[in-house]
Design an enzyme around this catalytic site. Structure first.
Site, PDB file in Angstrom:
ATOM      1  N   CYS A   1      14.195  11.025   6.366  1.00 17.21           N
ATOM      2  CA  CYS A   1      14.166  10.660   7.779  1.00 17.21           C
ATOM      3  C   CYS A   1      15.570  10.663   8.381  1.00 17.21           C
ATOM      4  CB  CYS A   1      13.506   9.312   7.979  1.00 17.21           C
ATOM      5  SG  CYS A   1      14.406   7.931   7.250  1.00 17.21           S
TER       6      CYS A   1
ATOM      7  N   LYS B   1       0.865  -1.167   0.000  1.00 17.57           N
ATOM      8  CA  LYS B   1       0.000   0.000   0.000  1.00 17.57           C
ATOM      9  C   LYS B   1       0.908   1.226   0.000  1.00 17.57           C
ATOM     10  CE  LYS B   1      -1.663   3.066   1.850  1.00 17.57           C
ATOM     11  NZ  LYS B   1      -1.593   4.539   1.467  1.00 17.57           N
TER      12      LYS B   1
ATOM     13  N   GLU C   1      -0.342   7.500  -1.113  1.00 13.29           N
ATOM     14  CA  GLU C   1      -1.300   8.019  -2.091  1.00 13.29           C
ATOM     15  C   GLU C   1      -0.802   9.307  -2.754  1.00 13.29           C
ATOM     16  OE1 GLU C   1      -2.333   9.622   2.004  1.00 13.29           O
ATOM     17  OE2 GLU C   1      -1.646   7.725   1.119  1.00 13.29           O
TER      18      GLU C   1
ATOM     19  N   SER D   1       5.241   8.731   9.826  1.00  9.07           N
ATOM     20  CA  SER D   1       5.259   9.634  10.977  1.00  9.07           C
ATOM     21  C   SER D   1       5.060   8.875  12.287  1.00  9.07           C
ATOM     22  CB  SER D   1       4.162  10.695  10.835  1.00  9.07           C
ATOM     23  OG  SER D   1       2.882  10.090  10.910  1.00  9.07           O
TER      24      SER D   1
END
Length: 497
Positions: free
Chosen positions: A282, A174, A177, A227
């Site tokens: 990150c 997934k 988006e 996050s």
């Protein structure tokens, strides 16, 4: 003209039947370039069922054959390297050079997946007791899930599904988006490499789709990068459903600068490591801790920051591109404003930067703060933008105390000419990934990505040996084969003799 991004279910790239779509925009001007579907419940069930069915046969494929699939895949990724980087640049805003690095770091993990036969070797001891042998075998889990972020749409999906699939699992990806076109192209090349149907499925959407994956009885392991709040939610939900989970979350990465360091190297590395990729890494350096007399170098950072120029992905002179979205830009600008209001000195302010002809884009110029304290929002929060905060301490011990008191532990580095200082820092710092005269110490894939504290929830990390263990279970077999002598009676104890 925009298009709908397809799903990959049971080996086919299909348009979704949903009525809910999420716009995918060009961050340079916020024009819609595609639409990501929010997969329907039925489509999610089909993807999970496909992965579960494919697992029955895929787990029986010899590990050497699975490794050869990865060989073919990495060859295709290299062949299409620049094409992938161009797609990635257009949907993230990254410069072409930076996008190529994103793709390449993913290819390196695929090359590590080729080594899966060695990573899945078990252990054997003969005669653990008289005429009894014990062996361990490494076996796949089943259907695994990957939920990936916007900032590395090639590298991070490639952290996940190649290692999982090479280990004998099937996978449901997934992707973010916000930039799903790169992951779909990765999936197309994987199918072209010869992956059987159902081994990899790709779905799109938001929280509703993620919740189905987290709560479904067929999914066994979840890998997430993103996050802190989302990482905590995914970890708690997945583990609450008795699934294995690894969740990589926030960061606040410090670089410590000793007075004996090479000044030119320090200054150049600080600029690139803090504002490169618009600070949307990150492992970006967001805090520079100057020790003792090295604080005199801060003034020399100002002209270097002022020379940095953001631009379009295909502009070879551009240092970095726009932020991913208007929401991301608004958050960074709010934190910059808070820094000013709370007393930090803004030596270079990129708040008002715009690119001529692309004024509607998500642009933030390089921003440099000094006189930053631990109480300020710009120190406490992960800004995720092209902002560097400078702090000053008197000793290495004070620098260690500052870094170790931070709730994050993703990455850190020290610049020094002293082996003793470097040894003390690497030994005492409470951070998972440490660089010595290296600003962004991301390990190559035969090691593992090892964030600590609030930067990671779970036990086993991404890629390397730990990934092979994350995506597998260990089975031990203890066996005895009788010869001609027949036991005279049952053994009523737990003793193996």
């Amino acid at each position: 003209m925009s298009h709908n991004v397809p799903l990959l279910i049971d080996g086919e790239f299909l348009p979704s039947s949903t009525t809910q779509f999420i716009d995918v925009t060009n961050p340079a001007n916020n024009e819609v370039i595609a639409q990501a579907p929010c997969a329907t419940d039925a489509e999610m069930e089909r993807a999970i069922a496909s992965a579960a069915e494919a697992f029955k046969s895929w787990k029986e494929v010899p590990v050497s054959e699975r490794a050869r699939l990865m060989m073919r895949y990495q060859a295709l990724l290299k062949e299409h390297h620049d094409e992938l980087a161009e797609i990635l640049s257009q949907e993230t805003g990254k410069t072409f050079a930076d996008a190529k690095g994103d793709v390449w770091r993913g290819i390196e993990v695929v090359e590590q997946a080729i080594n899966m036969p060695a990573l899945m070797m078990g252990e054997t001891v003969e005669n653990v007791a008289r005429s009894i042998d014990t062996s361990s075998f490494i076996q796949p889990l089943g259907v695994c899930v990957g939920i990936t972020p916007f900032n590395f749409p090639a590298m991070i999906p490639l952290w996940m599904f190649p290692m999982a699939i090479a280990a004998g699992n099937t996978f449901i990806l997934k992707p973010s988006e916000q930039d799903p076109m790169t992951p779909i192209r990765l999936a197309e090349l994987f199918i072209e490499a010869g992956a059987p149907k159902g081994v990899l499925n790709v779905v799109h959407g938001g929280k509703d789709q993620v919740d189905i994956l987290l709560n479904h009885k067929e999914t066994k392991a979840v890998s997430f990068v993103g996050s802190v709040p989302v990482g905590q939610y995914i970890y708690k939900t997945a583990t609450g459903n008795m699934k294995r989970a690894q969740c990589f979350a926030g960061a606040k990465n410090h670089t410590v600068i000793m007075p004996d360091a090479n000044k030119a190297q320090v200054l150049n590395n600080l600029v690139g490591a803090s504002v490169g990729a618009a600070g949307q890494r990150c492992m970006a350096i967001s805090v520079a801790v100057f020790v003792g007399d090295s604080k005199e170098w801060i003034s020399e950072l100002k002209p270097l920051f002022e020379e940095v120029s953001p631009g379009l992905w295909n502009d070879e002179k551009a240092a970095y591109g726009p932020l991913i979205s208007p929401k991301a830009k608004a958050r960074v600008l709010e934190l910059i404003q808070q820094g000013k209001e709370q007393g930090a000195n803004c030596l270079v302010d990129g708040s008002d930067f715009t690119l001529p002809g692309y004024e509607s884009g998500n642009w933030v110029g390089p921003t440099l703060f000094t006189d930053v304290t631990k109480e300020m929002a710009i120190y406490q929060e992960e800004i995720f933008g092209p902002v560097l905060c400078c702090m000053c301490v008197d000793t290495l011990e004070e620098a260690l105390e500052l870094v170790n008191s931070n709730p994050y532990g993703n990455g850190t580095s020290i610049f020094t000419g002293s082996g003793a200082a470097a040894r003390k820092y690497q030994h005492e710092v409470e951070v998972g990934q440490v660089g010595i005269n290296v600003p962004i110490p991301v390990p190559l894939p035969f090691f593992s990505f090892t964030g600590w504290k609030n930067s990671f929830y779970g036990d086993l990390h991404a890629y390397g040996k730990q990934a092979a263990r994350f995506y597998t279970e260990t089975k031990t077999v203890t066996s005895r084969w009788f010869e001609d002598d027949i036991p005279t009676g049952p053994n009523m104890t737990i003793n193996l003799r």
